[in-house]
Enzyme design. Structure first.
Site, PDB file in Angstrom:
ATOM      1  N   ARG A  30       7.351  33.596 -39.411  1.00 52.21           N
ATOM      2  CA  ARG A  30       8.743  32.826 -39.492  1.00 52.21           C
ATOM      3  C   ARG A  30       9.019  32.365 -38.012  1.00 52.21           C
ATOM      4  O   ARG A  30       9.607  31.373 -37.755  1.00 52.21           O
ATOM      5  CB  ARG A  30       9.932  33.412 -39.685  1.00 52.21           C
ATOM      6  N   TRP A  85      14.898  33.674 -33.114  1.00 54.97           N
ATOM      7  CA  TRP A  85      14.425  32.311 -33.060  1.00 54.97           C
ATOM      8  C   TRP A  85      15.844  32.089 -32.037  1.00 54.97           C
ATOM      9  O   TRP A  85      16.594  31.528 -32.606  1.00 54.97           O
ATOM     10  CB  TRP A  85      13.938  31.577 -33.942  1.00 54.97           C
ATOM     11  N   GLY A 113      21.425  32.421 -38.310  1.00 54.30           N
ATOM     12  CA  GLY A 113      22.272  31.436 -38.411  1.00 54.30           C
ATOM     13  C   GLY A 113      22.924  30.968 -37.095  1.00 54.30           C
ATOM     14  O   GLY A 113      22.718  31.292 -36.213  1.00 54.30           O
ATOM     15  N   GLU A 495       4.686   6.822 -39.974  1.00 56.33           N
ATOM     16  CA  GLU A 495       4.733   8.334 -40.212  1.00 56.33           C
ATOM     17  C   GLU A 495       4.124   8.655 -41.699  1.00 56.33           C
ATOM     18  O   GLU A 495       3.394   9.766 -41.412  1.00 56.33           O
ATOM     19  CB  GLU A 495       6.209   8.806 -40.137  1.00 56.33           C
ATOM     20  N   LYS A 499       0.904  11.220 -41.674  1.00 55.21           N
ATOM     21  CA  LYS A 499       0.849  12.482 -42.449  1.00 55.21           C
ATOM     22  C   LYS A 499      -0.760  12.412 -43.379  1.00 55.21           C
ATOM     23  O   LYS A 499      -1.269  13.417 -43.468  1.00 55.21           O
ATOM     24  CB  LYS A 499       2.010  12.518 -43.463  1.00 55.21           C
ATOM     25  N   GLU A 502      -3.703  12.855 -41.126  1.00 60.32           N
ATOM     26  CA  GLU A 502      -3.829  14.136 -40.202  1.00 60.32           C
ATOM     27  C   GLU A 502      -4.228  15.323 -41.460  1.00 60.32           C
ATOM     28  O   GLU A 502      -5.014  16.120 -41.212  1.00 60.32           O
ATOM     29  CB  GLU A 502      -2.373  14.475 -40.280  1.00 60.32           C
ATOM     30  N   HIS A 518       0.678 -11.861 -40.932  1.00 62.12           N
ATOM     31  CA  HIS A 518      -0.189 -12.490 -39.442  1.00 62.12           C
ATOM     32  C   HIS A 518      -1.473 -11.549 -39.323  1.00 62.12           C
ATOM     33  O   HIS A 518      -1.940 -11.537 -38.367  1.00 62.12           O
ATOM     34  CB  HIS A 518       0.955 -12.047 -38.244  1.00 62.12           C
ATOM     35  N   LYS A 621      -1.190  22.872 -33.379  1.00 64.91           N
ATOM     36  CA  LYS A 621       0.321  22.846 -33.408  1.00 64.91           C
ATOM     37  C   LYS A 621       1.028  22.165 -32.263  1.00 64.91           C
ATOM     38  O   LYS A 621       1.876  21.404 -32.036  1.00 64.91           O
ATOM     39  CB  LYS A 621       0.837  23.930 -33.866  1.00 64.91           C
TER      40      LYS A 621
HETATM   41  C1  F6R Z   1       2.073  15.241 -36.533  1.00 63.84           C
HETATM   42  C2  F6R Z   1       2.321  16.053 -35.496  1.00 63.84           C
HETATM   43  C3  F6R Z   1       2.023  15.495 -34.153  1.00 63.84           C
HETATM   44  C4  F6R Z   1       3.269  16.200 -33.092  1.00 63.84           C
HETATM   45  C5  F6R Z   1       3.047  15.573 -31.703  1.00 63.84           C
HETATM   46  C6  F6R Z   1       3.970  16.019 -30.724  1.00 63.84           C
HETATM   47  O1  F6R Z   1       2.228  15.836 -37.852  1.00 63.84           O
HETATM   48  O2  F6R Z   1       2.590  17.087 -35.529  1.00 63.84           O
HETATM   49  O3  F6R Z   1       1.722  14.205 -34.260  1.00 63.84           O
HETATM   50  O4  F6R Z   1       4.272  15.399 -33.638  1.00 63.84           O
HETATM   51  O5  F6R Z   1       1.740  16.197 -31.365  1.00 63.84           O
HETATM   52  O6  F6R Z   1       4.336  17.347 -31.021  1.00 63.84           O
HETATM   53  P1  F6R Z   1       5.620  17.993 -30.347  1.00 63.84           P
HETATM   54  O7  F6R Z   1       6.775  17.579 -31.496  1.00 63.84           O
HETATM   55  O8  F6R Z   1       5.663  19.353 -30.502  1.00 63.84           O
HETATM   56  O9  F6R Z   1       5.779  17.439 -29.025  1.00 63.84           O
END
Ligand code: F6R
Length: 626
Positions: A30, A85, A113, A495, A499, A502, A518, A621
């Site tokens: 998590r 967190w 929370g 976006e 998605k 990616e 255009h 990530k």
């Molecule tokens: C797309 C994605 C990446 C992030 C980008 C910025 O799904 O995850 O495009 O959005 O690398 O990452 P952060 O938000 O962690 O700065």
């Protein structure tokens, strides 16, 4: 966001520490930045115990394990554990849970929370001479329950008295040395499940916490309190009425349990968006409905003097900024630019002390964004970070921070962070509008009310995604998909395309619908799938009609039109191969809805192709290199 474990085992079986630590390890997925546990110590048959022992450490569980080796805990039948967190207060040892309540340290409490009204509760406790050891909202609840216990001498009743005074979303677990063999938990809009064992019972943020011990579980409704002992689990409502949890059998394995039974973290995170948006809105208004941003450490005078806003971010976060620009300029009348962080850094941007540079980052560690923030500060700009990760580098390097409360995002492809980022940008925009006065200052409260309606609309939308999933499976072999949008629908088109690139490795492009003629219309050939994000019929300047004309143009050239349109918008029907309906919302809030089917589509298509939805090839990530 946060992991919670509770355990009561049989008399003289002192394995609470092992069970709690195992549960915390299973909840590691998590995401967390500190961990701790509390055990009842010095238990005797039927009597009070000598106390409650607490160990807690910032950082990973390994740090807590080391502490337990250096400073062992007593054998115990009863314990609670927590992975935190950070929300209120950074990820430090002091802020880690559990927190003691009262002066004698006989009660310990953990919390998941946000307690929205903690400021006023804390002020009143301080006035009554209570001293605090942490910056958390949790410690407020710990002191309140301890005080209530001193009056009523019953942990369940003490919890009940306190939860009725708390606002926000929370799960609370408490133990008291005077009631060994008992853990009391309460939940409101925050996860909690009960695990029913034989001669032992468990509590967890989700079933992963106890799946190694039992597969029999109880689901609790909102505003319920459960008291577990080794023998039973008793449930009451916040009003004290006895009730029952809903029993269920868990047939997931441990890996599936971490994902809440979903096939991927991405799928789970898409479904968590109502909570992510609602949590990001929590605590941003006072009793009169005016916006209050306590986390902002920039003076009101400085914010009033801002003449330009520049949003810097990368990837999905950049698209959230692009979306927010429309609203921020509309509400504040301050010019707002949005720029890729890596481009901003290496040109010669016009920025001064009256420029507000807003960085957006889920991780708070993206090197490109960090460099842009540092550069902006060197140039004398004011910097605000919109970030999902407490204590991360970008908020630390900024003048102020506004946290999104989306909870940890595990899947590489960002989903719930995106909608939470738009929400946070909107809160910031409305706050600036309120500060500066003018016509939109009055509207700010109305927009906040409309924003509060969005989570339930997303919930409704998510419940009707079967057809989108079918379309995605049917399109598993597609080689190219185009996305069109206009106004706030334009960044949503971008976006949606990102998605798909990616995670499904499909060539996908997003365009502003007005740009079609255009150039991009040359790409349209028979059978080409095109998603069109249609603005609601109420969108100003007749944009709805213009986008409907775009649909006709591409349909006439053979495109397969997949139209995302508001409930009740019949104008699109004659030109759509598929209509995907979203609930009605004010034009500027539509992106929080229209992105959802595109996320679901990408995730379903990727999994239909047999791809790893959570960890797409070549991507990380957190991108901590330039
Ligand atoms: C797309 C994605 C990446 C992030 C980008 C910025 O799904 O995850 O495009 O959005 O690398 O990452 P952060 O938000 O962690 O700065």
């Amino acid at each position: 966001m946060c992991g919670i474990v509770g355990y009561v085992g049989p008399n003289r079986d002192g394995r609470a520490q092992d069970v709690v630590m195992e549960g915390l390890a299973r909840l590691e997925y998590r995401g967390y930045d500190s961990a701790g546990l509390a055990l009842i110590e010095g238990e005797t048959d039927g009597g009070v115990a000598s106390g409650v022992a607490v160990r807690k450490r910032s950082g990973k569980l390994a740090n807590l394990k080391q502490l337990l080796q250096d400073s062992p805990m007593p054998e115990s039948t009863t314990g609670i554990g927590h992975t935190r967190w950070a929300t209120h207060g950074g990820p430090t040892d002091e802020n880690a849970h559990p927190h003691y309540g009262g002066e004698d340290d006989r009660l310990a409490l953990i919390h998941n929370g946000i307690i929205e009204n903690f400021h006023s509760l804390k002020t009143s406790l301080l006035e009554q001479g209570v001293s605090f050891r942490s910056e958390t909202d949790t410690e407020v609840a710990a002191h309140l329950v301890a005080r209530a216990y001193d009056e009523c001498k019953d942990l369940t009743e003490a919890m009940r008295r306190v939860v009725n005074d708390l606002e926000g979303a929370f799960t609370l677990l408490a133990v008291h040395a005077d009631e060994p063999g008992v853990v009391v938990a309460a939940r409101r809009n925050s996860p909690l499940v009960v695990g029913i064992g034989v001669g032992e019972n468990f509590l967890g943020s989700d079933v992963a916490a106890f799946i190694g011990h039992t597969r029999e579980a109880l689901e609790l409704a909102n505003d319920q309190i459960v008291t577990i002992t080794a023998e039973k689990a008793e449930v009451i409502g916040f009003d004290g009425t006895p009730t029952e949890g809903k029993a269920f059998h868990v047939d997931w394995d441990a890996a599936a349990a971490e994902k809440g039974g979903h096939s991927s973290f991405m799928e789970k995170e898409i479904l968590e968006q109502p909570t992510a948006i609602a949590s990001t809105l929590l605590g941003r208004t006072d009793a009169e409905g005016a916006l209050v941003l306590d986390e902002l450490r920039i003076s009101e005078e400085q914010l009033r003097a801002v003449t330009k806003i520049v949003i810097v971010a990368c990837g999905t976060a950049f698209y959230s900024g692009m979306t927010a620009k429309y609203a921020i300029e509309h509400w504040t009348r301050i010019p707002c630019e949005v720029e890729l962080a890596h481009e901003f850094r290496y040109r010669d941007p016009v920025v001064d002390q009256h420029t507000l540079v807003v960085s957006i980052s889920q991780s708070g560690e993206t090197m490109d964004t960090l460099m842009a923030v540092k550069h902006a500060r060197e140039l004398g700009a004011l910097t605000i970070s919109i970030c999902n990760t407490h204590g991360a580098t970008i908020p630390r390097e900024s003048d102020a921070v506004l946290y999104t409360h989306a909870g940890p995002e595990i899947a590489v492809a960002s989903t719930k962070a995106f909608t939470a980022q738009i929400t946070a940008c909107y809160v910031l925009g409305l706050y600036l509008a309120q500060l500066r006065g003018g016509s939109y200052a009055e509207e700010a409260q109305q927009v906040m009310r409309e924003l509060h309606e969005i989570p339930s609309k997303v919930e409704t939308l998510l419940a009707g995604m079967d057809r989108v999933r079918e379309i995605a499976r049917f399109m598993a072999d597609t080689r190219s998909v185009l996305f069109l949008g206009r106004h706030v629908g334009y960044p949503i088109a971008l976006e949606g395309a990102l998605k798909l690139k990616e995670i499904a490795y499909i060539h996908a492009e997003g365009f502003a619908a007005g740009e079609l003629k255009h150039g991009p219309i040359a790409l349209i050939e028979p059978g080409q799938p095109v998603f069109i994000v249609v603005p609601g019929p109420d969108t100003p300047h007749g944009l709805h009609g213009k986008v409907v004309s775009n649909i006709q143009e591409i349909r006439a050239r053979g495109a397969r039109t997949l139209v995302i349109a508001e409930e009740g918008d019949e104008d699109v029907v004659p030109f759509a191969d598929e209509v995907i309906r979203v609930p009605q919302a004010p034009p500027l809030l539509e992106p929080l809805l229209t992105i959802v089917p595109l996320q679901v589509f990408a995730a379903e298509l990727a999994s239909a192709k047999g791809l790893d939805v959570d960890q797409p090839r070549n991507l990380a990530k957190s991108v901590t290199v330039e």
